[in-house]
Design an enzyme around this catalytic site. Structure first.
Site, PDB file in Angstrom:
ATOM      1  N   THR A  26      -4.313  -3.349  -7.183  1.00 41.64           N
ATOM      2  CA  THR A  26      -4.670  -3.580  -8.591  1.00 41.64           C
ATOM      3  C   THR A  26      -4.284  -5.004  -9.013  1.00 41.64           C
ATOM      4  O   THR A  26      -3.311  -5.549  -8.507  1.00 41.64           O
ATOM      5  CB  THR A  26      -3.889  -2.551  -9.439  1.00 41.64           C
ATOM      6  OG1 THR A  26      -4.417  -1.265  -9.148  1.00 41.64           O
ATOM      7  CG2 THR A  26      -3.997  -2.819 -10.925  1.00 41.64           C
ATOM      8  N   THR A  56       1.420  -2.043 -12.762  1.00 38.88           N
ATOM      9  CA  THR A  56       0.708  -1.569 -11.565  1.00 38.88           C
ATOM     10  C   THR A  56       1.566  -0.524 -10.877  1.00 38.88           C
ATOM     11  O   THR A  56       2.780  -0.524 -11.040  1.00 38.88           O
ATOM     12  CB  THR A  56       0.399  -2.749 -10.611  1.00 38.88           C
ATOM     13  OG1 THR A  56       0.119  -2.236  -9.296  1.00 38.88           O
ATOM     14  CG2 THR A  56       1.558  -3.713 -10.488  1.00 38.88           C
ATOM     15  N   ARG A  76     -11.235  10.615 -12.272  1.00 39.18           N
ATOM     16  CA  ARG A  76      -9.802  10.356 -12.505  1.00 39.18           C
ATOM     17  C   ARG A  76      -9.609   8.973 -13.151  1.00 39.18           C
ATOM     18  O   ARG A  76     -10.207   7.988 -12.743  1.00 39.18           O
ATOM     19  CB  ARG A  76      -9.063  10.414 -11.173  1.00 39.18           C
ATOM     20  CG  ARG A  76      -7.563  10.094 -11.246  1.00 39.18           C
ATOM     21  CD  ARG A  76      -7.283   8.633 -10.977  1.00 39.18           C
ATOM     22  NE  ARG A  76      -5.851   8.349 -10.848  1.00 39.18           N
ATOM     23  CZ  ARG A  76      -5.343   7.134 -10.814  1.00 39.18           C
ATOM     24  NH1 ARG A  76      -6.143   6.078 -10.896  1.00 39.18           N
ATOM     25  NH2 ARG A  76      -4.060   6.948 -10.681  1.00 39.18           N
TER      26      ARG A  76
HETATM   27  N1  ASN Z   1      -2.297   0.298  -7.541  1.00 38.25           N
HETATM   28  C1  ASN Z   1      -2.415   0.521  -8.808  1.00 38.25           C
HETATM   29  O1  ASN Z   1      -1.836  -0.175  -9.594  1.00 38.25           O
HETATM   30  C2  ASN Z   1      -3.271   1.689  -9.208  1.00 38.25           C
HETATM   31  C3  ASN Z   1      -3.373   1.962 -10.672  1.00 38.25           C
HETATM   32  N2  ASN Z   1      -2.136   1.817 -11.379  1.00 38.25           N
HETATM   33  C4  ASN Z   1      -3.899   3.370 -10.864  1.00 38.25           C
HETATM   34  O2  ASN Z   1      -3.137   4.308 -10.825  1.00 38.25           O
HETATM   35  O3  ASN Z   1      -5.087   3.520 -11.009  1.00 38.25           O
END
Ligand code: ASN
Length: 271
Positions: free
Chosen positions: A136, A186, A164
């Protein structure tokens, strides 16, 4: 660390980065930072954040935009959000199938009628190429006028159920900005959504706590509640200090001001 405006800080996702080839991630982050910072010449923190994030989306290196991971049906559903701390306006898009999610989120914010829009249209973009290793992405900027803007963009979690939605497009969770502070988060959305860490950082800063201490204490709180390996955050305060904390192995991140650009992946503070 204390920097001076204008300043931008970016991340390429909190995760297990050990043993991964970080060359393409680091060079894409650096270039995104450079392009974002360049926007301060003509625009505000809004343009800086959108330019940096859309470059990372287009790079195909991260789990965002063209590099987004696929859900359990092999499709891409992207989420993104942006917030302007000066006006408290925010815009998010969820379940986006094509194009630049952060630019679409900006459109929602500019229009101002709603905060979160589910796209639910358009063909699946076939040019997605997940698996280049990045995660992300997020950016937070402070411009010379004191405007703080935060944004986050993601393809979500690999193999997620269709429909989702994680933390990234939710104000207070994946991103938040006020006149005091801006944060991009993140990690595991299902954890972050239950803590609203980006909002909590602003609350702590409003009580007089320093940005670095606020980020550290929220990450520690998440570790106590849910264990480690699930969150990372970057932030900028109105004073121009920048900070990053995470409870994962690493979180690629860069910050840039008019004097320098500095990038880190594992433990360590900007100097
Ligand atoms: N790697 C991530 O940050 C994924 C993001 N936070 C999600 O759950 O969609």
């Amino acid at each position: 660390m204390i920097s001076s405006a204008p300043v931008i800080i970016l991340h390429g996702g909190a995760g297990y980065w050990e043993g991964k080839n970080l060359d393409s991630v680091n060079s894409a982050l650096r270039e995104a930072s450079r392009r974002g910072f360049e926007e301060f010449r003509r625009g505000s923190s809004i343009e800086a954040v959108v330019e940096a994030i859309s470059f990372m989306e287009d790079s195909g290196v991260f789990d965002a935009g063209k590099g987004s991971v696929k859900n359990s049906e092999g499709e891409v559903e992207m989420d993104a959000g942006i917030m302007d701390g000066k006006t408290l306006s925010a815009g998010s898009v969820v379940l986006v199938r094509t194009g630049s999610p952060i630019r679409k989120a900006l459109e929602v914010m500019k229009k101002g009628k709603h905060v979160i829009i589910a796209e639910r249209k358009g063909n699946w973009n076939t040019t997605f190429n997940s698996g280049k290793g990045g995660d992300t992405v997020g950016a937070v900027a402070l411009d010379l006028e004191g405007r703080i803007v935060a944004g986050t963009s993601t393809g979500g979690i690999s193999g997620k159920e269709p429909g989702r939605i994680g933390d990234s497009p939710i104000p207070g969770a994946g991103f938040y900005a006020t006149e005091r502070v801006g944060v991009s988060s993140t990690g595991i959305g299902e954890v972050i959504l239950r803590v609203l860490p980006a909002k909590e950082v602003d609350t702590l800063v409003s009580m007089g706590i320093l940005l670095d201490d606020a980020l550290n204490s929220v990450v520690n709180k998440v570790s106590r509640m849910f264990g480690k390996g699930n969150i990372g955050m970057i932030g900028v305060s109105k004073y121009g200090d920048v900070s990053a904390h995470f409870n994962t192995k690493g979180m690629p991140r860069c910050y840039q001001n008019k004097e320098k650009i500095q990038c880190l992946v594992f433990d360590g503070d900007f100097s």
